[in-house]
Enzyme design. Structure first.
Site, PDB file in Angstrom:
ATOM      1  N   GLU A 190       0.826  -1.197   0.000  1.00 31.25           N
ATOM      2  CA  GLU A 190       0.000   0.000   0.000  1.00 31.25           C
ATOM      3  C   GLU A 190       0.869   1.259   0.000  1.00 31.25           C
ATOM      4  O   GLU A 190       1.927   1.293   0.632  1.00 31.25           O
ATOM      5  CB  GLU A 190      -0.909   0.016   1.234  1.00 31.25           C
ATOM      6  N   GLU A 301     -10.142   6.208   2.153  1.00 32.09           N
ATOM      7  CA  GLU A 301     -10.526   5.543   3.399  1.00 32.09           C
ATOM      8  C   GLU A 301     -10.481   6.568   4.520  1.00 32.09           C
ATOM      9  O   GLU A 301      -9.603   7.431   4.543  1.00 32.09           O
ATOM     10  CB  GLU A 301      -9.560   4.396   3.707  1.00 32.09           C
TER      11      GLU A 301
END
Length: 385
Positions: A190, A301
């Site tokens: 990520e 997010e």
């Protein structure tokens, strides 16, 4: 979801107090990492330790005992690139004003140690949104169909979203994953930007990397706060502060390219074409990401730390505006590619992407095309009161 606590080092030389929406956070800077040869300070207060590249945290990982450092990807025929003018315009590079880090060393942003818990990342994307345990998303997926994909890329816009409280976070990123979501078989690579004052001590977005080898159950971490991810750049590093887009004005973008080097197995991170570092395959313990990935995801997010599961928080995602407002006003992802099992980059059409936004009244998504046919994935929102 469990809480992940960093250990607190009491014997620290510095005390931070940074203002964030909803209050102040207190944090202490960790001690200098081992192998520090020089310490520098940025105008924003960040402490940068120049660490011997062979003594960085990555090499403390049990699987890295006999690891051979790769200083640049094998496909780069002209050696390591130094300063990148585009990246220099995105980061606070004031710490380099007195010469930067010496050759043979890499810049590590000194960690902030908070007495409050740092919440572990998650990847649930479930609907209904109440299943997500405080995390909410507006994300697109691309499923390759087999665990042999070699990477992905995209360009994401950078913003400075407002947080309801310093223990919340808001981010935009790319996920490269293998294994089943919600299980300990899930493994991730990520990278992106994140605003998380309780973790960073900075009231603004910072560049981050993350990884997990077991579904976010203890094996993995942010940046260089645990052994694993290898930093090779002496100019840029996770944890450094980023500049932000202006609503209705200049758009600041981060081009992220993650590609597996098929000669070494290392997953290389490149920002605007500049190699920054890599995730070595050994940290995945023979799991899926040792050799390939099956899914790519992009988007936003947030973490709502209040306990309301993201339904009653004004923490913003992206620009803090809904996707319907479009370019220069909403956060977006563009230039979306996947790297196939032969190492070639392939564009992805809208009908190959699966979007999700489990709490659409708070954070939503929308696809748009510009006059050239370029597909934009707009996402985000202001939260819910």
């Amino acid at each position: 979801m469990q809480k992940f606590y960093f250990s607190v080092v009491l014997a620290s030389a510095y005390l931070l107090s940074s203002c964030a929406e909803g209050g102040y956070i207190q944090g202490r800077l960790a001690k200098k990492p081992k192998g520090t040869v020089k310490t520098l300070k940025a105008n924003n207060g960040d402490i940068i330790d120049c660490v011997d590249i062979y003594k960085q945290p990555a090499f403390d990982h049990p699987s890295m005992k006999n690891h051979t450092l790769q200083t640049t990807p094998s496909w780069r025929k002209y050696g390591a690139q130094r300063n990148n003018p585009i990246l220099d315009s995105l980061f606070d590079i004031s710490w380099r004003k007195n010469g930067g880090c010496p050759e043979g060393s890499i810049p590590i942003v000194r960690s902030v140690l908070s007495d409050s818990p740092i919440i572990r990342k998650n990847m649930s994307f479930f609907d209904p949104a109440s299943y997500n345990q405080g995390h909410q998303y507006a994300v697109i997926f691309f499923n390759y169909g087999q665990a042999s994909m070699q990477g992905g890329r995209a360009t994401i816009s950078q913003w400075d979203p407002s947080l309801a409280r310093p223990a919340d976070f808001s981010l935009s990123q790319i996920w490269i994953t293998g294994g089943q979501i919600g299980t300990t078989n899930l493994q991730t690579i990520e990278a992106g930007w994140q605003k998380y004052p309780q973790r960073t001590g900075v009231n603004g977005p910072t560049f981050f990397v993350y990884w997990t080898a077991n579904g976010y159950h203890g094996k993995g971490c942010y940046d260089l706060t645990c052994p694993g991810w290898v930093l090779t750049s002496k100019q840029y590093s996770p944890g450094m502060t980023l500049k932000s887009s202006a609503y209705g004005g200049q758009q600041i973008e981060l081009a992220i390219d993650i590609k597996r080097d098929q000669s070494t197995g290392n997953w290389w991170l490149n920002l605007w074409g500049t190699p920054i570092g890599y995730w070595p395959p050994s940290i995945y313990n023979g799991g899926v990401l040792t050799s390939g990935a099956d899914t790519l995801s992009w988007g936003g997010e947030i973490l709502d730390s209040s306990g309301s599961d993201g339904f009653h928080t004004m923490t913003q995602m992206g620009s803090g505006h809904f996707p319907s407002e479009g370019y220069k006003k909403a956060s977006y992802v563009q230039n979306i590619f996947y790297i196939d099992n032969s190492g070639n980059a392939n564009g992805i059409s809208q009908n190959q992407l699966s979007p999700t936004a489990p709490a659409p009244n708070c954070y939503s998504y929308e696809f748009q095309q510009d006059s050239s046919g370029q597909v934009y994935f707009f996402y985000g929102g202001p939260g819910c009161s």
